[in-house]
Scaffold this motif. Structure first.
Motif, PDB file in Angstrom:
ATOM      1  N   ASP A 138     -10.886 126.731  47.348  1.00 25.19           N
ATOM      2  CA  ASP A 138      -9.882 125.669  47.363  1.00 25.19           C
ATOM      3  C   ASP A 138     -10.368 124.401  48.061  1.00 25.19           C
ATOM      4  O   ASP A 138      -9.585 123.462  48.236  1.00 25.19           O
ATOM      5  CB  ASP A 138      -8.605 126.164  48.059  1.00 25.19           C
ATOM      6  CG  ASP A 138      -7.857 127.203  47.236  1.00 25.19           C
ATOM      7  OD1 ASP A 138      -8.011 127.179  46.000  1.00 25.19           O
ATOM      8  OD2 ASP A 138      -7.141 128.026  47.827  1.00 25.19           O
ATOM      9  N   HIS A 140     -11.860 120.798  48.661  1.00 27.28           N
ATOM     10  CA  HIS A 140     -11.717 119.601  47.828  1.00 27.28           C
ATOM     11  C   HIS A 140     -13.022 118.814  47.773  1.00 27.28           C
ATOM     12  O   HIS A 140     -13.697 118.655  48.798  1.00 27.28           O
ATOM     13  CB  HIS A 140     -10.630 118.689  48.397  1.00 27.28           C
ATOM     14  CG  HIS A 140      -9.283 119.318  48.485  1.00 27.28           C
ATOM     15  ND1 HIS A 140      -8.438 119.436  47.401  1.00 27.28           N
ATOM     16  CD2 HIS A 140      -8.630 119.868  49.530  1.00 27.28           C
ATOM     17  CE1 HIS A 140      -7.313 120.025  47.782  1.00 27.28           C
ATOM     18  NE2 HIS A 140      -7.407 120.308  49.070  1.00 27.28           N
ATOM     19  N   THR A 333     -18.325 119.013  48.768  1.00 25.39           N
ATOM     20  CA  THR A 333     -17.205 119.570  49.530  1.00 25.39           C
ATOM     21  C   THR A 333     -17.547 119.821  50.994  1.00 25.39           C
ATOM     22  O   THR A 333     -16.646 120.097  51.793  1.00 25.39           O
ATOM     23  CB  THR A 333     -16.746 120.911  48.914  1.00 25.39           C
ATOM     24  OG1 THR A 333     -17.857 121.828  48.902  1.00 25.39           O
ATOM     25  CG2 THR A 333     -16.217 120.716  47.500  1.00 25.39           C
ATOM     26  N   ASN A 416     -12.447 120.337  55.749  1.00 26.15           N
ATOM     27  CA  ASN A 416     -12.512 119.764  54.397  1.00 26.15           C
ATOM     28  C   ASN A 416     -11.133 119.308  53.939  1.00 26.15           C
ATOM     29  O   ASN A 416     -10.973 118.198  53.405  1.00 26.15           O
ATOM     30  CB  ASN A 416     -13.082 120.807  53.436  1.00 26.15           C
ATOM     31  CG  ASN A 416     -12.863 120.455  51.979  1.00 26.15           C
ATOM     32  OD1 ASN A 416     -11.804 120.728  51.413  1.00 26.15           O
ATOM     33  ND2 ASN A 416     -13.858 119.862  51.355  1.00 26.15           N
ATOM     34  N   GLN A 417     -10.130 120.145  54.143  1.00 26.51           N
ATOM     35  CA  GLN A 417      -8.785 119.809  53.688  1.00 26.51           C
ATOM     36  C   GLN A 417      -8.195 118.650  54.484  1.00 26.51           C
ATOM     37  O   GLN A 417      -7.500 117.794  53.925  1.00 26.51           O
ATOM     38  CB  GLN A 417      -7.905 121.051  53.758  1.00 26.51           C
ATOM     39  CG  GLN A 417      -8.350 122.124  52.761  1.00 26.51           C
ATOM     40  CD  GLN A 417      -7.682 123.470  52.965  1.00 26.51           C
ATOM     41  OE1 GLN A 417      -7.174 123.771  54.043  1.00 26.51           O
ATOM     42  NE2 GLN A 417      -7.684 124.293  51.921  1.00 26.51           N
ATOM     43  N   ALA A 420      -9.862 115.487  53.166  1.00 25.73           N
ATOM     44  CA  ALA A 420      -9.306 115.146  51.852  1.00 25.73           C
ATOM     45  C   ALA A 420      -7.932 114.495  51.998  1.00 25.73           C
ATOM     46  O   ALA A 420      -7.609 113.527  51.293  1.00 25.73           O
ATOM     47  CB  ALA A 420      -9.217 116.399  50.987  1.00 25.73           C
ATOM     48  N   GLU A 421      -7.117 115.015  52.908  1.00 30.24           N
ATOM     49  CA  GLU A 421      -5.801 114.419  53.142  1.00 30.24           C
ATOM     50  C   GLU A 421      -5.929 113.007  53.712  1.00 30.24           C
ATOM     51  O   GLU A 421      -5.201 112.090  53.306  1.00 30.24           O
ATOM     52  CB  GLU A 421      -5.002 115.302  54.101  1.00 30.24           C
ATOM     53  CG  GLU A 421      -4.569 116.637  53.504  1.00 30.24           C
ATOM     54  CD  GLU A 421      -3.924 117.543  54.528  1.00 30.24           C
ATOM     55  OE1 GLU A 421      -3.741 117.092  55.686  1.00 30.24           O
ATOM     56  OE2 GLU A 421      -3.593 118.696  54.184  1.00 30.24           O
TER      57      GLU A 421
END
Length: 449
Positions: A138, A140, A333, A416-417, A420-421
């Motif tokens: 998952d 990004h 990523t 990573n998340q 990305a946000e």
């Protein structure tokens, strides 16, 4: 067990009409997925609400496009993997590793059994990648990672390479000699044969048109005689090559054009059993067997050589037999430290240089290549290279701020998340390389060797 066939071979072995029918029937499946993945999808589509199924596939169902089309599809569409064998040798004549998966079309409470090697693990759930480590599927793609790496140069033909006699003749020509360059491929680089058994090629990647290339004297004449007919014969197979026939098929000009005055880059083998990153002089032409990174500082080398980065590569890359293939999906990523202090950057760089020094000393003392050194260090027991790697890993973890109680992959996935946000909200984030504001020529993190 369904038939195994690499995705790129479906067209050549089953024909274009069959491939078109397959793509029409399964529009969501990437064309690079192994043929066996379609049976997982088909079986799941036809299962009743509580029915069960079990299939054997290549172990590529754990990775990338094939995972997305098989075990990933099952998990995303109401299925639960209840029992699985992660990977083992096929017992027949074929040299292939397989995975075995049993699943049901419902959510299941209780433990699931995952077999890895000879060990049996009772798990609350089994992720689509059929492994114990954190599933990073998952993660990004990060816009800040859109550049900085490339596969090496693809010549398209061995005819660009020249033998020793031709090398000497061209070096004697003042117009040709600047176009002669050494060739670095993964095998000879990591076996230490670039100096003892050098290969050379004619390198006219910097010539934008045939007129400028023609100023290369005997080098141009050699390519005109040997390479031009070959490129011309390929016609539409290599679209656009004939217009720049004096250059390699894939010269990677976008990558090299952004390097500026850097005299070295970082490289690794695109297919590797262990993490071995090295600096490579730009005097060489790196081939497609190498993955290239557009950095010359010790801090970036330390991040790439760290076990955190390699764990991410193992989780996001794909497999070639037992080797890990470094893919674009790994790089785009992979999150870099967001706000390391200058001291933390210097600590990583210093640990990276120490590891490099240990490598050089052990290679010199034992007359080993770098591949032989890392093979020797892979056996059980203490080893100076292991100590140097551990020191580097501690420094890198400190730069990231990884909590001692958290799994490294889980931390990287969360980072990573978060990045990305932040990108989606227009916030500034840190990408690959030295953190913003640090002078690239500072000796604390940039050496000259």
């Amino acid at each position: 067990n369904p038939p195994f066939l690499g995705g790129l071979k479906v067209r050549s072995e089953l024909g274009e009409p069959y491939l078109r029918r397959l793509q029409k029937r399964f529009p969501g499946v990437n064309g690079r997925a192994d043929f066996c993945s379609y049976w997982f999808r088909l079986a799941h589509e036809n299962l009743g609400p509580t029915a069960r199924a079990g299939l054997v596939g290549t172990n590529s169902i754990r990775d990338g496009n094939t995972r997305d089309a098989s075990t990933g599809y099952i998990a995303a569409n109401g299925g639960t993997i209840t029992n699985a064998v992660s990977s083992r040798d096929w017992p027949g004549d074929a040299v292939v590793k397989v995975s075995m998966v049993n699943w049901t079309k419902q959510k299941v409470q209780g433990t699931c059994k995952l077999i890895i090697g000879d060990a049996v693990f009772q798990r609350p759930s089994i992720a689509p990648h059929l492994q114990l480590h954190t599933d990073v599927s998952d993660a990004h793609p990060l816009a800040v990672n859109c550049a900085g790496t490339s596969q090496g140069v693809v010549f398209g033909s061995k005819l660009f390479e020249i033998d020793a006699a031709a090398v000497q003749e061209l070096l004697d020509d003042k117009h040709a000699r600047r176009f002669i360059a050494g060739v670095a491929d993964a095998t000879r680089l990591f076996q230490g044969r670039l100096d003892v058994n050098p290969h050379y090629a004619i390198d006219m990647r910097g010539c934008d048109n045939e007129g400028s290339a023609s100023q290369g004297g005997k080098a141009f004449a050699y390519l005109k005689k040997n390479v031009h007919p070959y490129v011309e014969s390929k016609g539409k197979t290599y679209a656009g090559w004939i217009e720049r026939w004096w250059q390699p098929w894939r010269p990677r000009r976008d990558f090299f054009g952004k390097l500026g005055k850097r005299r070295r880059i970082i490289v690794c083998s695109r297919h590797a059993a262990r993490p071995v990153f090295v600096f490579l002089s730009r005097e060489f032409i790196p081939t497609e067997s190498l993955q290239l990174f557009a950095f010359d500082d010790d801090y970036s080398f330390g991040i790439l050589q760290s076990n955190l980065h390699w764990a991410w590569a193992l989780a996001k890359g794909t497999k070639i037999k037992e080797d890990t293939r470094y893919t674009v999906g790994v790089w785009e990523t992979f999150p870099w430290p967001q706000s390391p202090s200058e001291d933390a950057v210097a600590l990583v760089a210093g640990a990276a240089r120490s590891l490099w020094d240990v490598r050089a000393r052990l290679m010199r003392q034992n007359q080993w290549s770098i591949r032989q050194l890392h093979q020797a260090a892979s056996v059980a027991g203490a080893h100076p290279l292991k100590d140097a790697q551990a020191a580097l890993d501690r420094a890198v973890s400190q730069a990231y701020g990884v909590p001692a109680s958290q799994d490294g992959l889980a931390f990287l996935l969360e980072l990573n998340q978060c990045i990305a946000e932040d990108e989606a909200e227009g916030c500034q984030v840190a990408g690959p390389g030295l953190p913003p504001g640090l002078a690239s020529d500072d000796p604390r993190w940039t050496s000259e060797d």
